[in-house]
Design a protein around this motif. Structure first.
Motif, PDB file in Angstrom:
ATOM      1  N   LYS A 107       0.846  -1.166   0.012  1.00 26.67           N
ATOM      2  CA  LYS A 107      -0.021   0.014   0.018  1.00 26.67           C
ATOM      3  C   LYS A 107       0.806   1.222   0.009  1.00 26.67           C
ATOM      4  O   LYS A 107       2.110   1.212   0.295  1.00 26.67           O
ATOM      5  CB  LYS A 107      -0.800  -0.209   1.228  1.00 26.67           C
ATOM      6  N   PRO A 108       0.420   2.251  -0.354  1.00 30.12           N
ATOM      7  CA  PRO A 108       1.038   3.643  -0.367  1.00 30.12           C
ATOM      8  C   PRO A 108       1.463   3.927   1.062  1.00 30.12           C
ATOM      9  O   PRO A 108       0.800   3.883   2.181  1.00 30.12           O
ATOM     10  CB  PRO A 108       0.303   4.755  -1.037  1.00 30.12           C
ATOM     11  N   VAL A 109       2.967   4.172   1.230  1.00 33.82           N
ATOM     12  CA  VAL A 109       3.394   4.822   2.547  1.00 33.82           C
ATOM     13  C   VAL A 109       4.109   6.152   2.203  1.00 33.82           C
ATOM     14  O   VAL A 109       4.971   6.274   1.478  1.00 33.82           O
ATOM     15  CB  VAL A 109       4.295   3.685   3.113  1.00 33.82           C
ATOM     16  N   CYS A 134       4.849  -1.481  -3.091  1.00 38.62           N
ATOM     17  CA  CYS A 134       4.421  -0.279  -2.381  1.00 38.62           C
ATOM     18  C   CYS A 134       4.829   1.150  -2.913  1.00 38.62           C
ATOM     19  O   CYS A 134       6.062   1.144  -3.475  1.00 38.62           O
ATOM     20  CB  CYS A 134       5.147  -0.428  -1.011  1.00 38.62           C
ATOM     21  N   LEU A 135       4.037   2.026  -3.085  1.00 36.82           N
ATOM     22  CA  LEU A 135       4.142   3.451  -3.775  1.00 36.82           C
ATOM     23  C   LEU A 135       4.763   4.264  -2.434  1.00 36.82           C
ATOM     24  O   LEU A 135       4.060   4.597  -1.675  1.00 36.82           O
ATOM     25  CB  LEU A 135       2.910   3.805  -4.034  1.00 36.82           C
ATOM     26  N   PRO A 136       5.986   4.626  -2.384  1.00 45.85           N
ATOM     27  CA  PRO A 136       6.627   5.563  -1.664  1.00 45.85           C
ATOM     28  C   PRO A 136       6.477   6.975  -1.925  1.00 45.85           C
ATOM     29  O   PRO A 136       6.489   7.512  -2.872  1.00 45.85           O
ATOM     30  CB  PRO A 136       8.167   5.267  -1.750  1.00 45.85           C
ATOM     31  N   VAL A 267       6.756  12.834  -5.038  1.00 48.29           N
ATOM     32  CA  VAL A 267       7.917  13.387  -5.185  1.00 48.29           C
ATOM     33  C   VAL A 267       8.723  12.237  -6.039  1.00 48.29           C
ATOM     34  O   VAL A 267       8.807  11.143  -5.329  1.00 48.29           O
ATOM     35  CB  VAL A 267       8.542  13.678  -3.585  1.00 48.29           C
ATOM     36  N   PRO A 268       9.564  12.646  -7.118  1.00 48.41           N
ATOM     37  CA  PRO A 268      10.184  11.502  -7.743  1.00 48.41           C
ATOM     38  C   PRO A 268      11.376  10.790  -6.825  1.00 48.41           C
ATOM     39  O   PRO A 268      12.121  11.637  -6.041  1.00 48.41           O
ATOM     40  CB  PRO A 268      10.870  12.204  -8.856  1.00 48.41           C
ATOM     41  N   GLU A 269      11.633   9.577  -6.984  1.00 53.41           N
ATOM     42  CA  GLU A 269      12.431   9.038  -6.146  1.00 53.41           C
ATOM     43  C   GLU A 269      13.976   9.499  -6.434  1.00 53.41           C
ATOM     44  O   GLU A 269      14.835   9.477  -5.438  1.00 53.41           O
ATOM     45  CB  GLU A 269      12.457   7.403  -6.352  1.00 53.41           C
TER      46      GLU A 269
END
Length: 295
Positions: A107-109, A134-136, A267-269
Motif C-alpha cells: 500500500k502507499p506509504v 508499495c508506492l513510496p 516526489v520523484p525517487e
C-alpha cells in the motif's frame, strides 16, 4: 460520482502532524482536504534519548484518539485496516524500520519530511518498496505550498537562495532536523543532480548542480515559523514567504491523495535520494571543514 475517501493510518504519533493531518482530512468529504480520512493509528515507540518524542507522544496519542481515530497495538494492525499509511513519527531514525514493516502490505506509504537519515537507508527503503509494489511517498509540506509553487513554476531555475530556521534535535545533526525543509525546496526547484555540497565555511551552505546551477541555504538555530526564498532564472526572479502551521499542510495532503489515486509518486525517487544525500553530505562537510562531492 465522488470516489470513496481513502482510509489513512498514522504510524508514530509523536508529531503535531498526527492531529493536524487528522483534522485537515476530517471525514474525507467535508474536511479542508477532501479524499481521505484518518481511521487508525499506532502510537509508536519514542526513544529515551529523543525528548521531543518521549515527552509528547502520550498527549498526541490521546488527542488523535479524541478525534475518533482507533489506536492499535502494532503498525501491521493499522496497515491491515487502511488503504494507505502515513509515517509521522518525528524521529527519523525510526523511519527505515517502520517502512520495512509496512512495505510488504503493498500500500502507499508516506514518510513525513525526513524520509531517512542516510542515503543507504533511503536506497534500501525504495528498493524494498519496489519489491513489494508499495508506492513510496515523501516531501516537505513546504514544497507543495502555493507560495513556493508560484515562485518556482516560471520555467528554468538557475539559482535558489533559501533562509529558514535551523534548529537541531538529538540524533539529527545540522540540516537533518529542520534544515531538511530547505534542502527539499532546493531540490524541488532545481531537480535532482546536485554534485557538490559545501558547508565548510561561513553561515550558508552552497549546493552546486553538475550544470552549474546553485542553491544556498542558511538561517538561525532558533525556531521561527517563517521560511523565505528567492528563485532566479531566465524568466526573472520570484520571492516567497511560507509560514508554518496547519494550513501549510493542505497541499502536501492533496498531493498524497492524488498520488494514491494515480499510483504516481508525489516526489520523484531521484529527488528523494538527492535530498537525503545532500543532508548527509552537509553534515560531513561541516564536520570535516571541506566540500563534499556527491557520486
Amino acid at each position: 460520482m465522488t470516489a470513496t475517501p481513502l482510509r489513512f493510518g498514522l504510524i508514530g504519533v509523536d508529531s503535531p502532524h498526527a492531529p493536524s493531518f487528522t483534522r485537515l482530512f476530517g471525514d474525507g468529504v467535508t474536511g479542508t482536504v477532501a479524499g481521505g480520512t484518518v481511521v487508525a493509528a499506532w502510537k509508536g515507540v519514542a526513544a529515551g534519548d529523543f525528548p521531543l518524542g518521549r515527552d509528547r507522544i502520550d498527549a498526541f496519542a490521546q488527542e488523535v484518539s479524541d478525534l475518533g481515530v482507533a489506536l492499535y497495538d502494532t503498525p501491521e494492525e493499522v496497515a491491515e485496516r487502511c488503504d494507505a499509511l502515513l509515517v509521522v513519527a518525528s524521529d527519523a531514525r525510526t523511519h527505515a524500520g517502520y517502512f520495512t514493516r509496512l512495505a510488504p502490505f503493498g500500500k502507499p506509504v508516506y514518510v513525513d519530511t525526513r524520509f531517512a537519515l542516510t542515503a543507504e537507508d533511503a536506497r534500501a527503503m525504495l528498493a524494498t518498496a519496489g519489491v513489494h509494489g508499495c508506492l513510496p511517498l515523501a516531501g516537505s509540506p513546504k514544497r507543495f505550498t502555493p507560495e513556493f509553487r508560484r515562485a518556482a513554476d516560471r520555467g528554468r531555475v538557475d539559482r535558489v537562495d533559501l533562509t529558514g530556521p535551523l534548529p537541531t534535535q538529538p540524533g539529527h545533526p545540522f540540516l537533518a532536523w529542520y534544515g531538511v525543509h530547505l534542502v527539499d525546496l532546493a531540490v524541488a526547484a532545481l531537480g535532482p543532480g546536485c554534485a557538490h555540497v559545501d558547508a565548510s565555511t561561513g553561515d550558508r551552505v552552497t549546493l552546486t548542480w553538475s550544470d552549474g546551477r546553485v542553491a544556498t541555504l542558511g538561517g538561525e538555530e532558533r525556531w521561527s515559523p517563517l521560511t523565505t526564498g528567492r528563485v532566479s532564472g531566465p524568466g526573472g526572479e520570484g520571492e516567497f514567504t511560507i509560514e508554518a502551521g496547519p494550513p501549510m499542510l493542505s497541499g502536501l495532503l492533496t498531493s498524497i491523495v492524488d498520488a494514491c489515486r494515480t499510483g504516481t509518486p508525489n516526489v520523484p525517487e531521484a529527488e528523494v535520494l538527492d535530498i537525503v544525500a545532500i543532508v548527509e553530505a552537509a553534515h560531513r562537510s561541516r564536520t570535516s571543514g571541506a566540500p563534499v562531492t556527491l557520486s
